[in-house]
Write an enzyme that holds these catalytic residues in place. Structure first.
Site, PDB file in Angstrom:
ATOM      1  N   SER A 139       7.205  60.235  77.927  1.00 12.82           N
ATOM      2  CA  SER A 139       8.520  60.590  78.491  1.00 12.82           C
ATOM      3  C   SER A 139       8.390  61.990  79.086  1.00 12.82           C
ATOM      4  O   SER A 139       7.490  62.747  78.719  1.00 12.82           O
ATOM      5  CB  SER A 139       9.553  60.612  77.367  1.00 12.82           C
ATOM      6  N   TYR A 152      12.396  62.299  68.538  1.00 12.35           N
ATOM      7  CA  TYR A 152      11.918  61.676  69.784  1.00 12.35           C
ATOM      8  C   TYR A 152      10.946  62.614  70.487  1.00 12.35           C
ATOM      9  O   TYR A 152       9.871  62.197  70.947  1.00 12.35           O
ATOM     10  CB  TYR A 152      13.135  61.372  70.674  1.00 12.35           C
TER      11      TYR A 152
END
Ligand code: NAD
Length: 257
Positions: A139, A152
């Site tokens: 990401s 995350y």
């Protein structure tokens, strides 16, 4: 067909980016193994429609990526694993001092540890086949941080590091390992957040997308699952044979800021 004869395993691929990557790899000629933790008729139907439209072999194998033994079992059950796409992921948003421990543990397990387990079983298969590609879906949050997404961001930075180590351990072999770092991608998960965000800010769809959701994405456009699929196919091509241990951002300029 550039990937004919290869088998790709894509974790977390019954929706969103994983499903888009599976379609792209199948259209490039690879046999595909789809996965998630459910075992519904519609999961198997996804594999059947990929097979019907592209002519490759497509299977769906249930395995829970929060469990190390099931991650390893998925790669065992796949048989061949020439291309491994570690994509399964979940999110939880909370300040660190309020972050539920069980959410931290689940995110680290699904978004990071699963890739360790699948890679550990896939590499010997790639070595005996004499070719392999590991593509980890990280990401923009594997390279930058935001508040309230501690688990995350830790997991995504971790998977970037895991990609580099995998690349170094396979550097003298015809195997590569890289991470794709998407910015915001318009998946069903993101699409579902649009109506509530419109209500919260009293804005129309386009305004909420450009001013709120894509505030950090300079292009003010979502990336698409087809673009992440195309990037994956590129990383599996001969043109990318010397691309290893790195990240490719598909983020509309987010990490250039
Ligand atoms: P999504 O929710 O549509 O896809 C997540 C997939 O993971 C689903 O197929 C889900 O079934 C699967 N999954 C969840 N828990 C699992 C488990 N325990 N075992 C097996 N599978 C499991 O979301 P998405 O947006 O397509 O996200 C896919 C990946 O892309 C994630 O790793 C996410 O972090 C990453 N990503 C998404 C975006 C975005 O904007 N959508 C941006 C950057 C990175």
């Amino acid at each position: 067909m550039v990937l004919a004869g290869k088998t790709a395993v894509i974790t977390g691929s019954n929706s969103g980016i994983g499903l888009g990557v599976a379609w792209a790899l199948a259209r490039a000629g690879a046999d595909v193994v789809l996965n998630s933790f459910t075992d519904r008729d519609e999961d198997h139907a996804l594999a059947a429609s990929i097979a019907a439209e592209t002519g490759v072999t497509a299977r769906y194998i249930k395995a829970d990526m929060s469990k190390g033994d099931e991650c390893r079992g998925l790669i065992d059950a796949a048989g061949r694993c020439d291309i491994l796409v570690n994509n399964a992921g979940i999110q939880h948003v909370a300040p660190i001092d309020e972050f539920p421990t069980e959410k931290w543990d689940a995110i680290i397990a699904i978004n990071l540890s699963s890739a360790f387990h699948t890679t550990a079983v896939a590499l010997p298969k790639m070595r005996s086949a004499g070719w392999g590609r590991v593509v980890n879906i990280a990401s923009a949050h594997g390279l930058t941080a935001s508040p309230y997404k501690a688990a995350y961001i830790a997991a995504k930075h971790g998977i970037v590091g895991l990609s580099k180590t995998t690349a170094l351990e396979t550097a003298e072999e015809p195997i590569t390992a890289n991470a794709i770092c998407p910015g915001y991608v318009l998946t069903p998960l993101v699409e579902a957040q649009i109506p509530d965000t419109m209500k919260k800010y009293g804005m129309g769809r386009e305004e909420v997308i450009k001013k709120v959701m894509l505030e950090r994405q300079p292009s003010r456009e979502f990336a698409t699952v087809e673009q992440i699929g195309g990037t994956t196919v590129f990383l599996c091509s001969d043109a990318a044979a010397q691309i290893t241990g790195t990240t490719i951002s598909v983020d509309g300029g987010w990490t250039a800021l």
